[in-house]
Design an enzyme around this catalytic site. Structure first.
Site, PDB file in Angstrom:
ATOM      1  N   GLU A 163       0.648   4.025   1.548  1.00 29.55           N
ATOM      2  CA  GLU A 163       0.974   4.626   2.847  1.00 29.55           C
ATOM      3  C   GLU A 163       2.128   3.826   3.435  1.00 29.55           C
ATOM      4  O   GLU A 163       2.970   4.501   4.240  1.00 29.55           O
ATOM      5  CB  GLU A 163      -0.174   4.678   3.627  1.00 29.55           C
ATOM      6  CG  GLU A 163      -1.508   5.484   3.096  1.00 29.55           C
ATOM      7  CD  GLU A 163      -2.315   4.436   2.289  1.00 29.55           C
ATOM      8  OE1 GLU A 163      -2.049   3.697   1.380  1.00 29.55           O
ATOM      9  OE2 GLU A 163      -3.545   3.979   3.057  1.00 29.55           O
TER      10      GLU A 163
ATOM     11  N   CYS B 215      -1.567   0.277   7.280  1.00 26.01           N
ATOM     12  CA  CYS B 215      -0.929   1.726   6.803  1.00 26.01           C
ATOM     13  C   CYS B 215      -1.324   2.611   8.254  1.00 26.01           C
ATOM     14  O   CYS B 215      -0.083   3.126   8.528  1.00 26.01           O
ATOM     15  CB  CYS B 215      -1.694   2.011   5.700  1.00 26.01           C
ATOM     16  SG  CYS B 215      -1.198   0.920   4.440  1.00 26.01           S
TER      17      CYS B 215
ATOM     18  N   CYS C 229      -5.640   1.909   5.755  1.00 28.10           N
ATOM     19  CA  CYS C 229      -6.282   0.720   6.556  1.00 28.10           C
ATOM     20  C   CYS C 229      -5.338   0.388   7.862  1.00 28.10           C
ATOM     21  O   CYS C 229      -4.490   1.272   8.157  1.00 28.10           O
ATOM     22  CB  CYS C 229      -5.887  -0.491   5.766  1.00 28.10           C
ATOM     23  SG  CYS C 229      -4.206  -1.014   5.367  1.00 28.10           S
TER      24      CYS C 229
ATOM     25  N   HIS D 195       0.840  -1.161  -0.012  1.00 28.83           N
ATOM     26  CA  HIS D 195      -0.249  -0.064   0.079  1.00 28.83           C
ATOM     27  C   HIS D 195       0.907   1.199  -0.195  1.00 28.83           C
ATOM     28  O   HIS D 195       1.904   1.289   0.622  1.00 28.83           O
ATOM     29  CB  HIS D 195      -1.057   0.145   1.134  1.00 28.83           C
ATOM     30  CG  HIS D 195      -1.856  -1.044   1.200  1.00 28.83           C
ATOM     31  ND1 HIS D 195      -2.876  -1.122   2.194  1.00 28.83           N
ATOM     32  CD2 HIS D 195      -1.916  -2.220   0.349  1.00 28.83           C
ATOM     33  CE1 HIS D 195      -3.693  -2.265   2.105  1.00 28.83           C
ATOM     34  NE2 HIS D 195      -2.980  -2.820   1.143  1.00 28.83           N
TER      35      HIS D 195
END
Length: 157
Positions: free
Chosen positions: A58, A89, A86, A56
């Site tokens: 992030e 992250c 999420c 991801h």
């Protein structure tokens, strides 16, 4: 609440996510900005080419940031994200030491958009809940400009 600088930087994350989408990459992006509003680094989703489910934007950005800066500095920084971080992250942002997060699309709305897509089995766990479980405060602003952020996901899932 979103000020003009926040809005511009959040929209910058949308531009990066849209650029990623045009390259066939999942349309997510994150930007790290210092306390004066200077962009320090940015990151798009890293699922491809290796099918990294933890890639991801992030999480990758926070890994890079934690290698480049100490938590004391990151506490004065903001991460602008096209979609809500999420749980994974949010944890990465917390451990790196980020002080503030501004995001576009909520995790709850993303879950509605993606359904149970195997490349994005979205958790409906707000980043605020993750940060509130920690021992230090992380300011969260979002969802913001959510319809614009949602439009980035059209045709992907």
């Amino acid at each position: 609440m979103l000020n003009a600088k926040d809005e511009a930087l959040l929209r910058r994350s949308f531009e990066l996510a849209d650029d990623a989408k045009k390259q066939g990459i999942h349309p997510f992006a994150a930007i790290l900005v210092d306390g004066e509003g200077n962009e320090l680094m940015s990151q798009v989703n890293g699922y491809l080419p290796d099918l990294d489910m933890t890639g991801h934007a992030e999480r990758k950005l926070m890994t890079r940031a934690s290698k480049a800066y100490r938590p004391e500095f990151l506490a004065s920084c903001t991460m602008y994200v096209s979609a809500e971080p999420c749980a994974m992250c949010s944890g990465a942002a917390y451990w790196a030491g980020i002080g503030r997060v501004v995001y576009g699309l909520s995790e709850a709305r993303l879950k509605i958009i993606t359904g149970n897509h195997p490349e994005n089995p979205t958790l409906d766990l707000p980043c605020r809940a993750v940060f509130e479980a920690g021992q230090r405060k992380v300011e969260v602003v979002g969802p913001c400009l959510e319809d614009e952020a949602a439009a980035l996901q059209e045709g992907v899932w």
